[in-house]
Structure formats: structure tokens, C-alpha cells
Scaffold this motif. Structure first.
Motif, mmCIF file in Angstrom:
data_model
loop_
_atom_site.group_PDB
_atom_site.id
_atom_site.type_symbol
_atom_site.label_atom_id
_atom_site.label_comp_id
_atom_site.label_asym_id
_atom_site.label_seq_id
_atom_site.Cartn_x
_atom_site.Cartn_y
_atom_site.Cartn_z
ATOM 1 N N ALA A 25 -8.126 -39.034 -30.083
ATOM 2 C CA ALA A 25 -7.170 -39.169 -28.975
ATOM 3 C C ALA A 25 -7.542 -40.256 -27.963
ATOM 4 O O ALA A 25 -6.656 -40.845 -27.330
ATOM 5 N N TYR A 56 5.372 -29.224 -27.659
ATOM 6 C CA TYR A 56 5.524 -30.352 -28.598
ATOM 7 C C TYR A 56 6.653 -31.293 -28.165
ATOM 8 O O TYR A 56 6.529 -32.509 -28.301
ATOM 9 N N GLN A 81 -7.231 -38.847 -36.498
ATOM 10 C CA GLN A 81 -6.900 -37.451 -36.184
ATOM 11 C C GLN A 81 -5.622 -37.419 -35.346
ATOM 12 O O GLN A 81 -5.089 -36.353 -35.069
ATOM 13 N N MET A 104 -5.563 -25.535 -43.421
ATOM 14 C CA MET A 104 -6.196 -26.519 -44.309
ATOM 15 C C MET A 104 -5.551 -27.884 -44.072
ATOM 16 O O MET A 104 -4.346 -27.974 -43.865
ATOM 17 N N ASP A 131 -17.636 -41.723 -23.225
ATOM 18 C CA ASP A 131 -18.608 -40.663 -22.916
ATOM 19 C C ASP A 131 -19.532 -40.454 -24.111
ATOM 20 O O ASP A 131 -19.248 -40.942 -25.195
ATOM 21 N N GLU A 158 -17.665 -47.808 -23.701
ATOM 22 C CA GLU A 158 -16.590 -48.627 -23.120
ATOM 23 C C GLU A 158 -15.251 -48.076 -23.595
ATOM 24 O O GLU A 158 -15.178 -47.484 -24.674
HETATM 25 C C1 BJW Z 1 -12.100 -42.579 -24.918
HETATM 26 C C2 BJW Z 1 -11.179 -43.140 -24.081
HETATM 27 C C3 BJW Z 1 -11.035 -44.509 -24.196
HETATM 28 C C4 BJW Z 1 -11.133 -41.094 -23.657
HETATM 29 N N1 BJW Z 1 -11.763 -45.186 -25.085
HETATM 30 N N2 BJW Z 1 -12.833 -43.257 -25.769
HETATM 31 C C5 BJW Z 1 -16.982 -26.216 -39.298
HETATM 32 C C6 BJW Z 1 -17.763 -25.942 -38.207
HETATM 33 C C7 BJW Z 1 -17.212 -25.363 -37.061
HETATM 34 C C8 BJW Z 1 -15.848 -25.055 -36.999
HETATM 35 C C9 BJW Z 1 -15.066 -25.334 -38.090
HETATM 36 C C10 BJW Z 1 -15.645 -25.901 -39.216
HETATM 37 N N3 BJW Z 1 -14.636 -26.083 -40.141
HETATM 38 C C11 BJW Z 1 -13.473 -25.635 -39.597
HETATM 39 C C12 BJW Z 1 -13.718 -25.169 -38.367
HETATM 40 C C13 BJW Z 1 -12.677 -24.621 -37.453
HETATM 41 C C14 BJW Z 1 -11.879 -25.677 -36.745
HETATM 42 C C15 BJW Z 1 -12.823 -26.475 -35.817
HETATM 43 O O1 BJW Z 1 -13.270 -27.545 -36.118
HETATM 44 N N4 BJW Z 1 -13.068 -25.948 -34.635
HETATM 45 C C16 BJW Z 1 -13.938 -26.666 -33.682
HETATM 46 C C17 BJW Z 1 -13.269 -26.685 -32.321
HETATM 47 C C18 BJW Z 1 -15.303 -26.079 -33.691
HETATM 48 N N5 BJW Z 1 -11.204 -26.577 -37.671
HETATM 49 C C19 BJW Z 1 -10.064 -26.246 -38.257
HETATM 50 O O2 BJW Z 1 -9.532 -25.170 -38.069
HETATM 51 C C20 BJW Z 1 -9.444 -27.285 -39.209
HETATM 52 N N6 BJW Z 1 -9.086 -26.669 -40.446
HETATM 53 C C21 BJW Z 1 -9.985 -26.392 -41.394
HETATM 54 O O3 BJW Z 1 -11.145 -26.731 -41.283
HETATM 55 O O4 BJW Z 1 -9.458 -25.736 -42.491
HETATM 56 C C22 BJW Z 1 -10.381 -25.069 -43.356
HETATM 57 C C23 BJW Z 1 -10.653 -23.709 -42.738
HETATM 58 C C24 BJW Z 1 -9.594 -22.873 -42.483
HETATM 59 C C25 BJW Z 1 -9.861 -21.620 -41.927
HETATM 60 C C26 BJW Z 1 -11.150 -21.251 -41.596
HETATM 61 C C27 BJW Z 1 -12.208 -22.140 -41.836
HETATM 62 C C28 BJW Z 1 -11.949 -23.386 -42.433
HETATM 63 C C29 BJW Z 1 -8.149 -27.811 -38.620
HETATM 64 C C30 BJW Z 1 -8.350 -28.583 -37.363
HETATM 65 C C31 BJW Z 1 -6.995 -29.016 -36.803
HETATM 66 C C32 BJW Z 1 -7.115 -29.636 -35.426
HETATM 67 N N7 BJW Z 1 -5.829 -29.712 -34.863
HETATM 68 C C33 BJW Z 1 -5.656 -30.392 -33.580
HETATM 69 C C34 BJW Z 1 -4.178 -30.257 -33.176
HETATM 70 C C35 BJW Z 1 -3.315 -31.170 -34.045
HETATM 71 C C36 BJW Z 1 -1.878 -31.026 -33.729
HETATM 72 C C37 BJW Z 1 -1.538 -31.519 -32.348
HETATM 73 O O5 BJW Z 1 -1.820 -32.666 -31.977
HETATM 74 O O6 BJW Z 1 -0.951 -30.727 -31.630
HETATM 75 O O7 BJW Z 1 -6.029 -31.767 -33.714
HETATM 76 S S1 BJW Z 1 -6.763 -29.803 -32.319
HETATM 77 C C38 BJW Z 1 -7.026 -31.373 -31.566
HETATM 78 O O8 BJW Z 1 -8.427 -31.763 -31.727
HETATM 79 C C39 BJW Z 1 -6.221 -32.376 -32.398
HETATM 80 C C40 BJW Z 1 -7.153 -33.549 -32.475
HETATM 81 O O9 BJW Z 1 -6.810 -34.384 -33.566
HETATM 82 C C41 BJW Z 1 -8.497 -32.903 -32.615
HETATM 83 C C42 BJW Z 1 -9.658 -33.777 -32.236
HETATM 84 O O10 BJW Z 1 -9.606 -34.147 -30.913
HETATM 85 P P1 BJW Z 1 -10.027 -35.628 -30.489
HETATM 86 O O11 BJW Z 1 -9.128 -36.610 -31.118
HETATM 87 O O12 BJW Z 1 -11.465 -35.817 -30.739
HETATM 88 O O13 BJW Z 1 -9.666 -35.616 -28.922
HETATM 89 P P2 BJW Z 1 -10.535 -35.088 -27.683
HETATM 90 O O14 BJW Z 1 -9.614 -34.964 -26.536
HETATM 91 O O15 BJW Z 1 -11.347 -33.923 -28.051
HETATM 92 O O16 BJW Z 1 -11.560 -36.287 -27.401
HETATM 93 C C43 BJW Z 1 -11.144 -37.556 -26.898
HETATM 94 C C44 BJW Z 1 -12.375 -38.426 -26.816
HETATM 95 O O17 BJW Z 1 -11.979 -39.712 -26.414
HETATM 96 C C45 BJW Z 1 -13.399 -37.918 -25.772
HETATM 97 O O18 BJW Z 1 -14.691 -37.934 -26.379
HETATM 98 C C46 BJW Z 1 -13.324 -38.972 -24.651
HETATM 99 O O19 BJW Z 1 -14.591 -39.216 -24.040
HETATM 100 C C47 BJW Z 1 -12.856 -40.183 -25.416
HETATM 101 N N8 BJW Z 1 -12.074 -41.153 -24.658
HETATM 102 N N9 BJW Z 1 -10.606 -42.090 -23.294
HETATM 103 C C48 BJW Z 1 -12.671 -44.472 -25.855
HETATM 104 N N10 BJW Z 1 -10.157 -45.162 -23.390
#
Ligand code: BJW
Ligand code: ZN
Length: 256
Positions: free
Chosen positions: A32, A75, A109, A173, A224, A238
Motif C-alpha cells: 500500500a 469498499y 498486494q 486462499m 519506516d 525514503e
Molecule cells: C511507504 C510510504 C511511501 C507508507 N513510500 N513506503 C503465516 C503466518 C502468520 C499468519 C498467517 C500465515 N499465513 C496466513 C496467515 C493469516 C493471514 C496473515 O498473514 N495474517 C497476518 C496479519 C499475521 N493471511 C491470510 O489470511 C491470507 N490467506 C492465506 O494465507 O490463506 C491460507 C490460509 C487460510 C486460512 C488459514 C491459514 C492459511 C490472506 C491475506 C489477505 C490480505 N488481505 C488484505 C485485504 C485485501 C482486500 C482489500 O484491499 O480490502 O490485503 S489485508 C491488507 O494487508 C491488504 C494488503 O494487501 C495487505 C498488506 O498490507 P500492506 O500492503 O503491507 O500495507 P500496510 O498498510 O500494512 O503497510 C504500508 C507500508 O508502506 C508501511 O510499512 C509504511 O511504512 C509504508 N509506507 N507510505 C514507501 N510513500
């Protein structure tokens, strides 16, 4: 706009550019943060979407089953924002980077479609696309250009299931072909960029780890630190929309 980077960062850019010139296979994972400079809110952090809403209230099947109206309102609000913004210089720089390597793939993502709008061709959308609709029950596609009224959510003509956005919620999934290819590409990468992601959501967060295990150079660009920062060969603190165009310019300068 003139952006001043510290001398350490300039030194790192030179080293990264040299590695880019040597690399045949480049893989980029975005989150994001890459779209933040376009005006799309991130998920986490004080300015993030999750600051105002709890994820388990909105981005799970259970949330949709118990409050489909609220989920659709959320949404629709995000669709509106995404429809009004433009790709930023970071998206455009990544689209141009695709032409620099023998092999390049962009894994995102993000569900906002901004990479494709900026011209990226080979894009793996791990978490789907917010502008698509599908059936909750049978996953049939439903026309995307239909405005969804949260008070009267349309149902699937095949099975009567409620229509939902075609994104991947927690506990769901990812598309098998997409995630398999993402793993395969990551394992073969010579150079791997993790950009604008908090690197905590799996399985996406394990892709840079997979690349590093296969001896790719790992470069993180994030405003970060993240859990990945300590494993990365380079951590550039950056904004990606400012840093990536500078990296690209430096690449071209050294190439010529
Ligand atoms: C900048 C900036 C600038 C700001 N320049 N940088 C293994 C271990 C632990 C947990 C799990 C695991 N496997 C599965 C899980 C469970 C779960 C999970 O991971 N949970 C964690 C929270 C621990 N995962 C799932 O459920 C996934 N499915 C799965 O694994 O299926 C198999 C399974 C099923 C059942 C049980 C077990 C396994 C699915 C994950 C789906 C995520 N969905 C979302 C919503 C999508 C739809 C929507 O948009 O509405 O996806 S959640 C949300 O998080 C979205 C994003 O794509 C995703 C990641 O977020 P992202 O992109 O990293 O954003 P932020 O906001 O977190 O970070 C932004 C970053 O940018 C920050 O670091 C800032 O510093 C930086 N930034 N400005 C550069 N200008
Ligand atoms: Zn259906």
C-alpha cells in the motif's frame, strides 16, 4: 521537484545500480505504501485504513456475512478514492524498470490497479482487484461496471449468492496459479525489491524471505522499518514515489 538524499543513501544508490546492471532477473513486491503518494490510504499506521476500522470487521468472509452493508460501504468509499487518483512517479518508474532487465515481474498486494494504469505489463495481483465483482458462494464473475447499492446488494444469477468485491480477505486462499508463480519468480530472482509494504501479511511476506534464501540481493524501500529491514541487504528509508525515479535516473546515467 528537487529531492535531496543524504550521502549514505547516494552511496547506496550507486551500489544498488551496479547490482541492477549485473542482474538478469528482477522481482518487485509492492504494498500500500507505493500508492500512498497517489492519495490512497495505507492499511496500517496512524493514517492507515485499519486505524479507523478493525480488519476483522471488514476484510473477512465472517464480516461480510454479518454486516454486508458496512463492508460494501467501505469498499464503495475506497473505489471512489481509487477512481479519482492517478499513478505517482513511483508507479511510472516501476513500469519503466520492466524494460531494463532480461526478466522482470511485479508482484503487488495492492488491489487498486495503479501499476497497470502506469504501464506495468507483467503484474501479479496477489490480493485481487477492488474494481472487480464476484459471487460470494460460487465465485462467478459479475459485471464490474455495476454500482453496488449497499442497501440492496445484487445476487448471483447462477446461485443467488451475494455479490462481493473480487479481493482476497483474511483466511481466504490466494489464487493458486498466481501465488505459485510468485514463489517461483522470487526463488529465481537475482535482485528483489520489497517496496511500501509492512511485510507482515502472509503469504506475500514470505516472498522476500524466499528470494533471500535463494541468494537474491534484497532491497527494501519504506518510510519506516519493518520486520524485513534487518534481513535486507539495503534498507532505503525514503518515500518510494521520490526514491524510485532517482534510482532510475542514476541507472540510466551509469548505463550511458
Ligand atoms: C511507504 C510510504 C511511501 C507508507 N513510500 N513506503 C503465516 C503466518 C502468520 C499468519 C498467517 C500465515 N499465513 C496466513 C496467515 C493469516 C493471514 C496473515 O498473514 N495474517 C497476518 C496479519 C499475521 N493471511 C491470510 O489470511 C491470507 N490467506 C492465506 O494465507 O490463506 C491460507 C490460509 C487460510 C486460512 C488459514 C491459514 C492459511 C490472506 C491475506 C489477505 C490480505 N488481505 C488484505 C485485504 C485485501 C482486500 C482489500 O484491499 O480490502 O490485503 S489485508 C491488507 O494487508 C491488504 C494488503 O494487501 C495487505 C498488506 O498490507 P500492506 O500492503 O503491507 O500495507 P500496510 O498498510 O500494512 O503497510 C504500508 C507500508 O508502506 C508501511 O510499512 C509504511 O511504512 C509504508 N509506507 N507510505 C514507501 N510513500
Ligand atoms: Zn453464485
Amino acid at each position: 521537484m528537487v529531492v535531496y538524499l543524504g550521502s549514505t543513501t547516494m552511496d547506496m544508490i550507486d551500489r544498488i545500480v551496479q547490482l541492477m546492471h549485473r542482474a538478469k532477473r528482477c522481482v518487485v513486491l509492492t504494498g500500500a505504501g507505493v500508492s500512498a503518494e497517489s492519495g490512497v490510504p495505507t492499511f496500517r499506521g496512524s493514517e492507515g485504513l485499519w486505524g479507523k476500522f478493525k480488519p476483522e470487521e471488514l476484510a473477512t468472509v465472517d464480516a461480510f456475512l454479518s454486516n454486508p452493508k458496512l463492508v460494501w460501504e467501505w469498499y464503495n468509499w475506497r473505489r471512489k478514492i481509487i477512481g479519482e487518483v492517478e499513478p505517482n512517479p513511483g508507479h511510472y518508474a516501476l513500469a519503466e524498470m520492466e524494460t531494463l532487465f532480461e526478466h522482470f515481474v511485479l508482484i503487488t498486494q495492492n488491489v487498486d490497479g495503479l501499476h497497470r494504469r502506469a504501464g506495468s505489463q507483467d503484474v501479479l495481483e496477489l490480493h485481487g482487484n477492488i474494481n472487480r465483482n464476484k459471487c460470494l458462494e460460487c465465485a462467478s464473475r459479475f459485471p464490474d461496471d455495476i454500482e453496488i447499492n449497499p442497501d440492496n446488494i445484487p445476487v448471483c444469477p447462477q446461485c443467488g449468492g451475494k455479490i462481493r468485491p473480487d479481493v482476497v480477505w483474511f483466511g481466504e486462499m490466494l489464487d493458486g496459479n498466481t501465488i505459485n508463480r510468485a514463489y517461483d519468480e522470487s526463488a529465481k530472482a537475482d535482485i528483489f525489491f520489497s517496496i511500501g509494504t509492512s511485510a507482515i501479511v502472509h503469504p506475500a511476506a514470505s516472498l522476500p524471505v524466499e528470494a533471500k534464501r535463494s541468494e537474491a540481493t534484497l532491497i527494501e524501500i519504506n518510510v519506516d522499518k519493518t520486520p524485513l529491514s534487518y534481513a535486507a541487504d539495503f534498507h532505503i528509508e525514503e518515500p518510494s514515489g521520490q526514491f524510485l525515479p532517482i534510482l532510475l535516473e542514476k541507472y540510466k546515467e551509469i548505463a550511458s
